[in-house]
Design an enzyme around this catalytic site. Structure first.
Site, short mmCIF file in Angstrom:
data_model
loop_
_atom_site.label_atom_id
_atom_site.label_comp_id
_atom_site.label_asym_id
_atom_site.label_seq_id
_atom_site.Cartn_x
_atom_site.Cartn_y
_atom_site.Cartn_z
CB THR A 144 40.93 32.53 43.81
OG1 THR A 144 40.92 33.88 43.34
CG2 THR A 144 41.33 31.62 42.69
CB CYS A 198 43.43 39.75 37.54
SG CYS A 198 42.56 39.60 39.06
N1 PLP Z 1 35.64 37.79 42.34
C1 PLP Z 1 35.63 39.11 42.21
C2 PLP Z 1 34.37 39.80 41.81
C3 PLP Z 1 36.79 39.85 42.44
O1 PLP Z 1 36.78 41.19 42.30
C4 PLP Z 1 37.96 39.17 42.81
C5 PLP Z 1 39.22 39.91 42.98
O2 PLP Z 1 39.57 40.76 42.18
C6 PLP Z 1 37.93 37.78 42.96
C7 PLP Z 1 36.75 37.13 42.71
C8 PLP Z 1 39.15 37.00 43.37
O3 PLP Z 1 39.53 37.35 44.67
P1 PLP Z 1 40.93 36.88 45.28
O4 PLP Z 1 41.97 37.21 44.25
O5 PLP Z 1 41.10 37.66 46.51
O6 PLP Z 1 40.86 35.42 45.51
#
Ligand code: PLP
Length: 668
Positions: free
Chosen positions: A73, A338
């Site tokens: 993120t 999420c």
């Molecule tokens: N992008 C993808 C494809 C993801 O699966 C995730 C997490 O679920 C994220 C971004 C975000 O990752 P993080 O929450 O570890 O920052």
């Protein structure tokens, strides 16, 4: 306790033992600050340098930047900020910079949210444009061809977290090249690490964020690759760490652990290669096919990561499958972690144009590339066991032991089925329309006839259609040929006999009670629909069954409004053992669905929980209340359903109702 089969690796993974060791090393012996110039600092800096060098090799970073971040993120924010800041500078200088921010329809929410956020904050006022995907979840290159010439930034993912669909990155690069697009290109590589080959510097990709916890590192560590020459603006300014690209003292335990994972990836012993993973995936797919005839896979397996399987089963909601899997200690999810609490149909599957039922009943099963043969065998065996549990049928009753009353709830509405298990017939009252098809197929499978369909007109017509479609015999409305019974107070009402009970059709509702010749002296249940007033014939302990699934579970009794202190009914898992010792007569009651109970019966501190699903509680409540003082401890998966059960009995003035706060998950 049943060993856990963790099949939700796309949400997060268990941390690799070597990564834990590396983190402990960075927290213990090599605790220093890598910016310090003394020996302790130098020892920490060695960890940092080693991890970065390994990361560069693994992703083929070439001469690009590579900085550690808190996760993907943050990497996405940094990439978006960098591009939009350069857009802003070009806008101020009157230079062309594109007018669109293009992102794939199935991107993780971090992407569109960051684009909208920074576009608004920086006042760049570009237009956000969704790049649609096809039925397989792959980007529509024909649409990209139209958008690319006007795009300032294009965001696509390497592989989708819900479906595993692998993007055609070469195709996207070709379109960007052929259209002469000046757009900067971000590829979210979170789900690709460890599962797809990466050689970023040899591609047209400008930004690639990663997140450590998706590949066996801890949460809170990630990295961002930026192609040499692509615009870059730090998101976090301060002490100049990470060569001024990301200030703040480094998360050394996270970096050390991530470094250990990357090292394992480079050495190739821990993580299995593509072909071995495909072979494992095929075995899991076969187990699913055997377990759930009619299963459909929501993304074509040949275009998906071998570690992700997304499927739907006709007639089963995501919740049904998840609850039974969880009871059998198989952890899967309905979509992304999420959105797990939001209970919305998957936007990813909807973007692929799949029918709503598939988007609303999808289950994602994902394993990590470290999953070995033994793990896959255990997973397949457990999946087969779950399918047997899912056949635990709420229409199967202990003959004549009970009244045979089942509550059927959906979308805030409550309906009721009254059974005669011996005769294999039932009466349906106010069955919520979304449950009609389900009830019809259960009735067909069990060869039940529906003797009367009563209550709300819209509910009745949905059930009639569903039964007619499956050829289940039924009668809409009150049956023509009925007997007559005398109710208390001398009133007479038409009635039908259901097993050992009469169901009488009285003004103000349908009344159910035990047969005494031609009389129904005591009304045990009154089905009163939406009415707030109990009908005349109800007595103090008549259970009043409504058609709304409210906080009171859709049933109550006259005067069931005892005041009680909610805190008193909660039992902390840690206090359970003492409680059971102090109450040797306490009964544990598992209020999960019958299928969940079948998948994972619960024994706590040597006491076996009996199964009374919430949907059968109205049937049991009357006798529990009559039995008096036996303490009852309710339990369920997370503590929500059990709290409802305990609250309900306490409202009836039954002070011996408790529940295990936090659910079985914390108690075992
Ligand atoms: N992008 C993808 C494809 C993801 O699966 C995730 C997490 O679920 C994220 C971004 C975000 O990752 P993080 O929450 O570890 O920052």
């Amino acid at each position: 306790m049943t060993p856990e089969i963790y099949l939700d690796a796309n949400a997060t993974c268990p941390v690799l033992p070597a990564a834990i060791d590396a983190a402990l090393d960075a927290l213990g012996p090599r605790f220093g600050n890598p910016s310090s110039s003394h020996a302790a600092g130098l020892r920490a800096k060695a960890i940092l340098d080693e991890a970065r060098a390994c990361a560069r090799r693994v992703i083929g970073a070439g001469d690009g930047r590579l900085m550690f971040t808190s996760g993907a993120t943050e990497g996405i924010q940094t990439a978006v900020l960098s591009v939009l800041w350069s857009v802003r500078e070009r806008q101020l200088a009157g230079q062309p910079c594109g007018r669109l921010l293009v992102y794939g329809a199935t991107e993780h929410k971090a992407v569109p949210e960051s684009l909208a956020h920074w576009n608004r904050l920086l006042g760049t006022n570009l237009e956000l444009a969704v790049l649609p995907v096809d039925g397989e979840g792959r980007h529509r290159l024909d649409v990209l061809r139209e958008l690319a010439p006007d795009a300032a930034m294009v965001c696509t993912m390497a592989a989708n977290n819900e479906t595993g669909t692998v993007s055609d990155l070469e195709g996207i690069a070709r379109v960007l090249g052929e259209t002469g697009s000046g757009a900067y290109w971000m590829v979210d590589c979170v789900q690709a690490l460890g599962k797809l080959p990466l050689a970023l510097a040899s591609t047209r990709i400008d930004y690639a964020p990663f997140s450590g916890h998706k590949l066996c590192a801890p949460k809170g560590i990630g990295m961002l690759y930026v192609r040499a020459g692509a615009p870059f603006t730090p998101l976090v300014a301060g002490g100049g760490q990470e060569a001024g690209q990301r200030s703040g003292t480094e998360n050394m335990a996270g970096i050390a652990a991530f470094g250990a994972v990357l090292k394992a990836l480079e050495q190739g012993q821990v993580f299995r290669g593509h072909d071995a993973l495909v072979e494992s995936r095929d075995r899991v797919v076969q187990a699913l096919r055997e377990a759930f005839p009619g299963i459909v896979f929501n993304s074509p397996l040949e275009h998906a990561l071998p570690t992700t399987i997304n499927f739907s089963v006709p007639g089963l909601s995501s919740r049904d499958v998840l609850d039974v899997f969880d009871a059998a200690a198989i952890r899967v999810s309905a979509g992304s972690a999420c959105s797990a609490s939001k209970a919305q149909p998957s936007y990813v599957l909807q973007a692929m144009g799949l029918p709503l039922w598939r988007a609303a009943s999808a289950v994602r099963l994902s394993f990590g590339p470290q999953a070995d043969e033994a793990f896959i065998d255990a997973a397949c065996e457990r999946i087969r066991r779950c399918s047997q549990a899912l056949r635990a049928d709420p229409l199967v009753l202990a003959p004549s032991a009970h009244h045979g009353l089942l509550q059927v709830n959906a979308e805030g509405c409550a309906g009721w089925l009254v059974f005669d298990a011996d005769e294999k017939s039932c009466v349906a009252i106010d069955i919520p329309a979304p449950m009609a098809a389900r009830i019809a197929s259960l009735a067909k499978a069990r060869r039940y006839t529906v003797r009367a369909i009563l209550g709300d007109a819209a509910c009745s017509s949905a059930l009639c259609s569903a039964l007619a479609e499956l050829g289940v015999p039924f009668h809409a409305g009150w049956p023509a040929a009925t007997a007559e019974v005398a109710l208390a107070g001398g009133l007479r009402a038409p009635a039908i006999r259901i097993g050992a009970q009469w169901l009488a059709n009285a003004d103000g509702g349908y009344l159910l009670g035990a047969v005494h010749g031609e009389t129904l002296p005591r009304v045990e249940y009154a089905f009163i629909g939406a009415s707030q007033a109990a009908c005349e014939c109800a007595c103090a302990d008549t259970i009043l069954c409504r058609n709304a699934d409210d906080d009171a579970l859709g049933w109550s009794a006259i005067g069931a409004e005892a005041a009680f202190d909610e805190h008193e009914m909660h039992l902390a898992p840690a206090a359970l053992e003492d409680f059971l010792q102090a109450h040797p007569d306490a009964v544990l009651v598992d209020v999960r669905e019958a299928s969940e109970h079948a998948a994972g019966p619960v024994t706590l501190h040597g006491r076996v929980a009996q199964s009374v699903p919430l949907s059968r509680m109205a049937e049991h409540a009357a006798s529990w209340l009559r039995e008096g003082d036996t303490p009852r401890v309710f339990l369920c998966r997370s503590g929500n359903r059990s709290a409802k059960a305990a609250r309900q009995l306490r409202r009836f003035g039954f002070a011996q109702a408790w529940h295990v706060a936090g659910g079985v998950a914390l108690a075992v």
